[in-house]
Write a protein that holds these residues in place. Structure first.
Motif, PDB file in Angstrom:
ATOM      1  N   UNK A   1      41.171  50.862  44.058  1.00 51.44           N
ATOM      2  CA  UNK A   1      41.430  52.053  44.883  1.00 51.44           C
ATOM      3  C   UNK A   1      42.407  51.734  46.005  1.00 51.44           C
ATOM      4  N   UNK A   2      42.246  50.577  46.615  1.00 54.13           N
ATOM      5  CA  UNK A   2      43.067  50.236  47.770  1.00 54.13           C
ATOM      6  C   UNK A   2      44.526  49.955  47.388  1.00 54.13           C
ATOM      7  N   UNK A   3      44.722  49.199  46.283  1.00 50.23           N
ATOM      8  CA  UNK A   3      46.083  48.747  45.958  1.00 50.23           C
ATOM      9  C   UNK A   3      46.725  49.513  44.809  1.00 50.23           C
ATOM     10  N   UNK A   4      45.957  50.310  44.087  1.00 47.01           N
ATOM     11  CA  UNK A   4      46.523  51.095  42.986  1.00 47.01           C
ATOM     12  C   UNK A   4      46.929  50.289  41.765  1.00 47.01           C
ATOM     13  N   UNK A   5      46.393  49.067  41.659  1.00 43.48           N
ATOM     14  CA  UNK A   5      46.652  48.229  40.474  1.00 43.48           C
ATOM     15  C   UNK A   5      45.308  47.686  39.985  1.00 43.48           C
ATOM     16  N   UNK A   6      45.236  47.239  38.711  1.00 42.11           N
ATOM     17  CA  UNK A   6      43.966  46.716  38.191  1.00 42.11           C
ATOM     18  C   UNK A   6      43.506  45.466  38.959  1.00 42.11           C
ATOM     19  N   UNK A   7      42.208  45.203  38.899  1.00 35.66           N
ATOM     20  CA  UNK A   7      41.668  44.024  39.579  1.00 35.66           C
ATOM     21  C   UNK A   7      40.630  43.350  38.695  1.00 35.66           C
ATOM     22  N   UNK A   8      40.526  42.026  38.808  1.00 40.27           N
ATOM     23  CA  UNK A   8      39.481  41.276  38.100  1.00 40.27           C
ATOM     24  C   UNK A   8      38.777  40.348  39.088  1.00 40.27           C
ATOM     25  N   UNK A   9      37.517  40.031  38.765  1.00 38.92           N
ATOM     26  CA  UNK A   9      36.677  39.196  39.623  1.00 38.92           C
ATOM     27  C   UNK A   9      36.148  38.018  38.824  1.00 38.92           C
TER      28      UNK A   9
ATOM     29  N   UNK B   1      39.675  41.804  54.646  1.00 42.53           N
ATOM     30  CA  UNK B   1      40.192  41.208  53.409  1.00 42.53           C
ATOM     31  C   UNK B   1      41.334  42.056  52.838  1.00 42.53           C
ATOM     32  N   UNK B   2      41.114  43.368  52.763  1.00 46.05           N
ATOM     33  CA  UNK B   2      42.129  44.224  52.140  1.00 46.05           C
ATOM     34  C   UNK B   2      43.392  44.321  53.010  1.00 46.05           C
ATOM     35  N   UNK B   3      43.203  44.276  54.333  1.00 46.83           N
ATOM     36  CA  UNK B   3      44.378  44.227  55.224  1.00 46.83           C
ATOM     37  C   UNK B   3      45.172  42.943  55.013  1.00 46.83           C
ATOM     38  N   UNK B   4      44.421  41.854  54.855  1.00 44.48           N
ATOM     39  CA  UNK B   4      45.055  40.551  54.603  1.00 44.48           C
ATOM     40  C   UNK B   4      45.893  40.638  53.320  1.00 44.48           C
TER      41      UNK B   4
END
Lengths: 336, 336
Positions: free
Chosen positions: A116-124, A60-63
């Motif tokens: 952690x992976x992208x260095x930007x905030x995330x929401x679910x 998923x994170x590679x995608x």
């Protein structure tokens, strides 16, 4: 194998964008989406849920990285990551609790991992909630006050936008429109264990199962018809056979229409939505499903509610999950 | 005959107040209500719906004058009039369209009439919507984010407060929770004509009707039991007889509990409300109704929703209609 493409827009550096991730039981999808809903890039691959969360999250994170690179979104223009997944989940903590379509994925802190992976905030958000937000922001229900979204797929999920705001409910999953009664004392619902839920009659899985059951009986009496050639059966096979006049398939299809019409009548009475948006694989049959369902709701729902509600097909198509994840990202991610 | 009293508070001139009017099919009620929900004065009288709107509106407006005089609310402290009534109605135009419990009351511009009579602004809402707002602002659900209110009375109405905001829906009547399916192919619902609605099983009218039907059968076979002495039957008679162990009444009561439990399970799955507030005459039976209904919802609703929803009895009692009308008045009337 990943499937991917670049659409219009071409990563206009003047606009902000979100990375949108959609985690399904069979498919992972990612896209870079501009604020106006332009899909700047898109890619998908199989989930491989049985390999466990680590391998799948890696894919998923590679995608995600791939679609960001494809869209040339500079990091300064990336608001963050919006993620949609089936519940139960905690949209505020950003944790997947234990989605039944992802066995073994328990207590996954998905937004922490994405940050952690992208260095930007995330929401679910729940994918049904995200779907409703996507159709309201970018799709069939742009700008209506009250929108009910139903995804009629393997299961039945959905979400609500009420008074122009995405509804998340007290438990954070925004309600489960697939789990209202349409047939008391009816089939056991695999999703929740109760009898007679909408999902137990109108989901793709249930359509195929009911056809299999009818077929088993018909085989015994030598009246199986064209469906006997399909193994395993799908909802699309049932729709196609019904269209060709196969009586068994027509009966199963009519029962599906009846159940969806009954469930939507309850929902329309309850919310008086201006718009009911139907998405998911089963709605690929288009007017063969929507036409009779509309007539049932018009005949059965209470007058003011029936006159208020337009029932339309979702605009999102195969990219609905990604557009939904983008919509909740645009709604919830902090702006600098 | 009017019934009236003055409560605490005594018309404190430092607070603002609203005149609250509740228009029911059998009873009109009025109260002066302070901003904190203190009922400064209250009075009620029969509607006399058959005499037509003019006579009844005359009585209603007199009742309003009386409670204003009783509460000594100076005109400068009167924000305006809040009015609750059964739908269908237009809450924005302030017009009663054609409430089925008020035959002949068609297109009554009730807020214009109230404004002319009292010289202050007026607002109108569906009484179910008002009830939800009242329980959220003053009653059992003070401060919860999502509240579902159901009034189980002659019919079944209700309303929603979602994300702390009163929900009015696309047609302005805030949804009809009495008209969701609990028994497909069941009894015809007198309220909407569809089969198997919650209202067709759990309303006071339906409880009495089902008991009458069971009694007619039982009389034929000489097993009528204690209910045979009651003529006409009421829901309260059925509750009382069930409590005394009468098998026929117990069966009708169990069916009522089952229907209400099923309907609430669908509603809890759908909204994940923190609180479900049950009001109306049928809930006078208290824990004999609420206890088994709570257990059914806990057993049948989806886990996160079931754990989120507390099911409680309304605080409003006989003054619930007036407190609801006051709540929507306080919410919607302009402040100077």
């Amino acid at each position: 194998m990943t499937h991917h493409h670049r659409a219009g827009g071409e990563g206009d550096a003047a606009r902000q964008a979100v990375l949108a991730l959609d985690i399904g039981g069979t498919k992972l999808a990612a896209g870079a989406v501009a604020e106006d809903g332009t899909l700047l890039s898109f890619a998908s691959c199989p989930t491989g849920a049985r390999e466990g969360p680590e391998a799948a999250l890696g894919r998923l994170f590679e995608l995600g990285e791939k679609v960001l690179a494809d869209a040339d979104v500079p990091i300064g223009r990336l608001l963050g990551t919006g993620i949609g997944c089936g519940g139960p989940l905690d949209p505020y903590a950003g944790v997947l609790i234990a989605p039944p379509h992802l066995p073994g994925w328990t207590q996954i802190p998905i937004t922490d991992l994405a940050r952690e992976r992208y260095g930007v905030p995330a929401v679910l958000d729940n994918d049904g909630t995200a779907g409703a937000a996507g159709e309201w922001r970018f799709g069939a229900g742009r700008g209506v006050r009250h929108l009910l979204y139903l995804t009629v797929s393997t299961g039945i999920g959905g979400g609500l936008v009420l008074d122009g705001r995405t509804f998340r409910g007290g438990a954070g999953n925004g309600g489960e429109p697939g789990h209202i009664t349409v047939r008391s004392d009816g089939r056991v619902c695999k999703g929740c264990g109760r009898r007679g839920c909408l999902e137990a009659y109108a989901s793709g899985t249930s359509i195929a199962e009911r056809a299999e059951e009818a077929l088993a009986e018909a085989r015994a009496s030598g009246t199986a018809g064209v469906l006997a050639a399909h193994q395993p059966l799908t909802a699309a096979d049932v729709d196609a056979a019904a269209r060709q006049g196969d009586p068994l398939a027509a009966r199963v299809w009519a029962e599906t229409v009846e159940a969806l019409g009954s469930g939507l009548t309850s929902l329309v009475n309850l919310f008086e939505p201006e718009m009911v948006v139907l998405g998911g694989g089963v709605t690929r049959s288009g007017e063969r499903l929507l036409g009779p369902v509309r007539r049932l709701v018009a005949a059965q729902a209470m007058g003011p509610a029936a006159r208020t509600a337009r029932i339309v097909r979702a605009a999102g198509g195969d990219t609905a999950g990604v557009l939904g994840a983008a919509a909740v990202g645009l709604e919830r991610l902090p702006r600098s």
